[in-house]
Write a protein that holds these residues in place. Structure first.
Motif, PDB file in Angstrom:
ATOM      1  N   ALA A 280      30.572  54.128  52.583  1.00 31.95           N
ATOM      2  CA  ALA A 280      30.853  54.226  50.978  1.00 31.95           C
ATOM      3  C   ALA A 280      29.402  54.722  50.743  1.00 31.95           C
ATOM      4  O   ALA A 280      29.302  55.261  49.502  1.00 31.95           O
ATOM      5  CB  ALA A 280      31.289  52.900  50.353  1.00 31.95           C
ATOM      6  N   GLY A 281      28.268  54.084  51.332  1.00 30.38           N
ATOM      7  CA  GLY A 281      27.164  54.563  50.681  1.00 30.38           C
ATOM      8  C   GLY A 281      26.841  56.233  50.995  1.00 30.38           C
ATOM      9  O   GLY A 281      26.256  56.637  50.123  1.00 30.38           O
ATOM     10  N   MET A 282      27.568  56.654  51.931  1.00 32.46           N
ATOM     11  CA  MET A 282      27.286  58.274  52.237  1.00 32.46           C
ATOM     12  C   MET A 282      28.107  58.798  51.283  1.00 32.46           C
ATOM     13  O   MET A 282      27.714  59.875  50.554  1.00 32.46           O
ATOM     14  CB  MET A 282      27.969  58.357  53.540  1.00 32.46           C
ATOM     15  CG  MET A 282      27.627  60.028  53.916  1.00 32.46           C
ATOM     16  SD  MET A 282      27.898  60.286  55.675  1.00 32.46           S
ATOM     17  CE  MET A 282      29.552  59.786  55.906  1.00 32.46           C
ATOM     18  N   LEU A 283      29.399  58.412  51.052  1.00 35.62           N
ATOM     19  CA  LEU A 283      30.193  58.994  49.910  1.00 35.62           C
ATOM     20  C   LEU A 283      29.714  58.652  48.267  1.00 35.62           C
ATOM     21  O   LEU A 283      29.790  59.882  47.692  1.00 35.62           O
ATOM     22  CB  LEU A 283      31.651  58.451  50.036  1.00 35.62           C
ATOM     23  CG  LEU A 283      32.406  58.967  51.460  1.00 35.62           C
ATOM     24  CD1 LEU A 283      33.754  58.143  51.442  1.00 35.62           C
ATOM     25  CD2 LEU A 283      32.294  60.331  51.541  1.00 35.62           C
ATOM     26  N   GLY A 284      29.329  57.486  47.998  1.00 33.83           N
ATOM     27  CA  GLY A 284      29.036  57.196  46.670  1.00 33.83           C
ATOM     28  C   GLY A 284      27.386  57.288  46.485  1.00 33.83           C
ATOM     29  O   GLY A 284      27.155  57.497  45.384  1.00 33.83           O
ATOM     30  N   GLY A 285      26.610  56.801  47.421  1.00 34.34           N
ATOM     31  CA  GLY A 285      25.260  56.754  47.196  1.00 34.34           C
ATOM     32  C   GLY A 285      24.382  57.987  47.634  1.00 34.34           C
ATOM     33  O   GLY A 285      23.422  58.427  46.997  1.00 34.34           O
ATOM     34  N   ALA A 286      24.799  58.989  48.509  1.00 31.76           N
ATOM     35  CA  ALA A 286      24.229  60.169  48.801  1.00 31.76           C
ATOM     36  C   ALA A 286      24.819  61.321  48.150  1.00 31.76           C
ATOM     37  O   ALA A 286      23.862  62.165  47.609  1.00 31.76           O
ATOM     38  CB  ALA A 286      24.612  60.326  50.484  1.00 31.76           C
ATOM     39  N   ILE A 287      26.124  61.419  48.152  1.00 28.57           N
ATOM     40  CA  ILE A 287      26.691  62.729  47.772  1.00 28.57           C
ATOM     41  C   ILE A 287      26.506  62.883  46.040  1.00 28.57           C
ATOM     42  O   ILE A 287      25.895  63.931  45.455  1.00 28.57           O
ATOM     43  CB  ILE A 287      27.994  62.891  47.920  1.00 28.57           C
ATOM     44  CG1 ILE A 287      28.190  63.008  49.592  1.00 28.57           C
ATOM     45  CG2 ILE A 287      28.777  64.008  47.211  1.00 28.57           C
ATOM     46  CD1 ILE A 287      29.741  62.993  50.189  1.00 28.57           C
ATOM     47  N   PRO A 288      26.579  61.949  45.195  1.00 21.24           N
ATOM     48  CA  PRO A 288      26.556  62.105  44.043  1.00 21.24           C
ATOM     49  C   PRO A 288      25.113  62.650  43.361  1.00 21.24           C
ATOM     50  O   PRO A 288      25.028  63.511  42.582  1.00 21.24           O
ATOM     51  CB  PRO A 288      26.936  60.798  43.227  1.00 21.24           C
ATOM     52  CG  PRO A 288      28.000  60.337  44.160  1.00 21.24           C
ATOM     53  CD  PRO A 288      27.424  60.494  45.429  1.00 21.24           C
TER      54      PRO A 288
END
Length: 452
Positions: A391-399
């Motif tokens: 979730a950190g990769m999808l929500g924390g890194a990409i946005p």
């Protein structure tokens, strides 16, 4: 002397009493150990994000120009999020086989010394292209450590906590993350106020990184003084798995995916509100760095208060209902956030950042208990950390990585629509995964978990 349920760990149903007739360790002590470790981990993680927004484009990517340098700087921030799932699998393996305590000490030391080396790193002006390469390498090590830290700290609290207040006690690692946001921004604010811009860019930015050595010493002392969780001790008695990662995906693949989707919104709000908007406030809105950092500190206060509130409410109304409410509100808020910010006033910025962080905190509060309750003991460390890290990769890194190009090309409202879609995905996932708060953490390993 007896301990009340609020202050002492009650062995989970069926768990063995403390070895040698010892009293269960105090929940305040357990909470402190969980809290201090994540303060260190996310202070270190947070100061990198702040530095990436303020000075790294100039110091490590000067040849790329302002816009491309900022994108490259946030890309190094994103590298850690890519590394976090691997850290979850690596440290989760040892956490599920050797125990929570030993693994948490290892993750803290790795994060602390990686951060210290960032503070000592020569810039591109001194060693050329080697500087950004080494920064990326240290960022990978930070990501590996962070991938193993949060899940283990959460389990250390949740596996010691009484069921009725599991949400409250399990939020202390996340609460530590909120305090870390305050500390990291306050440290940068102090350097920004106390020295000139040239001095700050020259060497002042290093101070927050070097200061982390003090927190490492405190955290190591605290974590060495605690005992293993009763739930994991019971698992040792019945036997630990040799392959926790494979067992998790064989037994609960849907739960891992849905837990990841549920958590994505929370981390998107956190890293947009706590990291990207620091850059947006200084570069796009042209606010002063001290003002932006002062508002970022308010954001840290907001997420900390909301984390406690969200956790306490989840013990009363349930984890799923609490996260559902936040997701619904977030769909609306993300659509109006950038139109509010683009009025370009400090007052608007001082509303936009804390509200974003407050919503994130309300959803963050229940997460520790929610993820712990979703997965079985024999691979709980691995599955909890992996869900959070993905979730950190999808929500924390990409946005944060795509925010600059999307806003430059289409405007802030379009990026707000993307964030709203993330909130909708989390809303769907949390509705599918089911309520977890009445589940026992040491339930029969072959029994059902949350319904999907």
């Amino acid at each position: 002397m007896t301990h009340s349920p609020e202050h002492a760990v009650r062995p989970a149903s069926g768990a063995e009493p403390a070895a040698g007739g010892r009293k269960p360790q105090s929940m305040k002590r357990v909470a402190t150990a969980s809290f201090i470790g994540t303060v260190i981990e996310f202070y270190d993680f947070g100061i990198y994000g702040t530095a990436a927004a303020l000075v790294f484009p100039t110091l490590f990517f000067p040849a790329l120009g302002t816009v491309a340098g900022t994108v490259a700087s946030f890309a190094t921030l994103g590298v850690a999020f890519v590394a976090r799932p691997f850290g979850s699998v690596l440290f989760g393996h040892f956490g599920d086989r050797l125990g929570r305590k030993k693994t948490l000490i290892a993750t803290m030391l790795l994060m602390g010394f990686s951060t210290l080396l960032v503070g000592l790193m020569p810039t591109a002006g001194t060693i050329g292209v080697a500087a950004p390469v080494l920064i990326v390498l240290l960022r990978v090590l930070q990501g590996l450590a962070a991938g193993g830290e949060w899940g283990g700290a959460v389990l250390f609290a949740s596996e010691n906590a009484p069921k009725a207040k599991r949400g409250f006690w399990s939020m202390f690692p996340s609460f530590g993350g909120g305090i870390a946001i305050i500390l990291s921004n306050a440290t940068f604010w102090a350097t920004a106020v106390g020295m000139s811009n040239d001095t700050f860019v020259s060497w002042g930015w290093r101070v927050p990184f070097l200061a982390s050595i003090v927190l490492i010493g405190i955290g190591l002392w605290v974590r060495l003084s605690i005992d293993e969780t009763p739930v994991f001790k019971k698992q040792i008695a019945t036997g630990v798995t040799r392959t926790p990662f494979l067992d998790a995906f064989r037994s609960q693949p849907k739960q891992i995916l849905l837990a990841t989707g549920t958590t994505t919104m929370t981390l998107a709000l956190t890293y947009i509100g706590g990291t990207y908007l620091v850059s947006y406030g200084t570069t796009t809105l042209k606010l002063t760095r001290p003002d932006v950092l002062a508002v970022a500190i308010l954001g840290g206060v907001a997420i900390s208060i909301a984390t406690v509130l969200g956790a306490a409410l989840s013990d009363r109304i349930g984890r799923r209902r609490m996260i559902t409410i936040v997701a619904c509100v977030s769909v609306v808020w993300t659509l109006v956030l950038f139109p509010i910010l683009d009025t370009r006033s400090l007052a608007a910025f001082a509303v936009g950042v804390p509200v974003t962080m407050f919503l994130s905190g309300l959803a963050t509060g229940p997460l520790g208990a929610f993820l712990s309750e979703t997965f079985r003991t024999r691979y709980r460390y691995t599955a909890t950390g992996l869900s959070y890290s993905l979730a950190g990769m999808l929500g924390g890194a990409i946005p944060p990585l795509i925010a600059g190009p999307v806003i430059a090309a289409s405007g802030g409202f379009v990026f707000g629509v993307i964030l709203a879609c993330v909130a909708v995905v989390s809303l769907i996932c949390v509705r599918l995964i089911g309520e977890t708060k009445e589940l026992d953490l040491d339930r029969d390993d072959t029994g059902a978990t949350a319904d999907v």
